[in-house]
Design a protein around this motif. Structure first.
Motif, PDB file in Angstrom:
ATOM      1  N   SER A 260     -21.754 -24.679  64.277  1.00 48.90           N
ATOM      2  CA  SER A 260     -20.514 -24.077  63.792  1.00 48.90           C
ATOM      3  C   SER A 260     -20.776 -22.678  63.237  1.00 48.90           C
ATOM      4  CB  SER A 260     -19.876 -24.965  62.733  1.00 48.90           C
ATOM      5  OG  SER A 260     -20.728 -25.101  61.637  1.00 48.90           O
TER       6      SER A 260
ATOM      7  N   GLY B 236     -16.661 -21.755  60.112  1.00 48.16           N
ATOM      8  CA  GLY B 236     -16.877 -23.168  60.411  1.00 48.16           C
ATOM      9  C   GLY B 236     -16.377 -23.629  61.766  1.00 48.16           C
ATOM     10  N   LYS B 237     -15.723 -22.742  62.548  1.00 47.50           N
ATOM     11  CA  LYS B 237     -15.263 -23.115  63.885  1.00 47.50           C
ATOM     12  C   LYS B 237     -16.462 -23.238  64.827  1.00 47.50           C
ATOM     13  CE  LYS B 237     -10.835 -20.711  63.534  1.00 47.50           C
ATOM     14  NZ  LYS B 237     -10.027 -19.608  64.096  1.00 47.50           N
ATOM     15  N   ASP B 238     -16.226 -23.823  66.011  1.00 49.13           N
ATOM     16  CA  ASP B 238     -17.281 -23.908  67.021  1.00 49.13           C
ATOM     17  C   ASP B 238     -17.685 -22.506  67.457  1.00 49.13           C
ATOM     18  OD1 ASP B 238     -17.329 -26.653  66.978  1.00 49.13           O
ATOM     19  OD2 ASP B 238     -15.915 -26.859  68.649  1.00 49.13           O
TER      20      ASP B 238
ATOM     21  N   CYS C 286     -18.185 -17.386  65.957  1.00 47.48           N
ATOM     22  CA  CYS C 286     -17.137 -17.837  66.871  1.00 47.48           C
ATOM     23  C   CYS C 286     -16.383 -16.666  67.482  1.00 47.48           C
ATOM     24  CB  CYS C 286     -16.163 -18.757  66.146  1.00 47.48           C
ATOM     25  SG  CYS C 286     -15.202 -17.900  64.876  1.00 47.48           S
TER      26      CYS C 286
END
Length: 57
Positions: free
Chosen positions: A2, A7-9, A18
């Motif tokens: 992440s 915290g996103k992929d 990201c």
């Protein structure tokens, strides 16, 4: 994995982030001194700048 900023992929193009936005946020944090490595101040950093240059001629 992440993104360390939001915290996103992660996106392969911007890995480990990201997006370009998160990569730029991280770069700005480095450039403005938000990220520091803890430790003792080096002897040269303790003295004022004029003392480091040696005697004035």
């Amino acid at each position: 994995m992440s993104c360390p900023i939001c915290g996103k992929d992660t996106e392969p193009k911007y890995r480990p982030f990201c997006s370009k936005r998160c990569a730029d946020i991280d770069l700005a944090r480095w450039l403005n001194g938000s990220y520091v490595i803890p430790g003792d101040i080096a002897e040269e950093e303790e003295r004022p700048a004029e003392d480091r240059s040696g005697p004035v001629q």
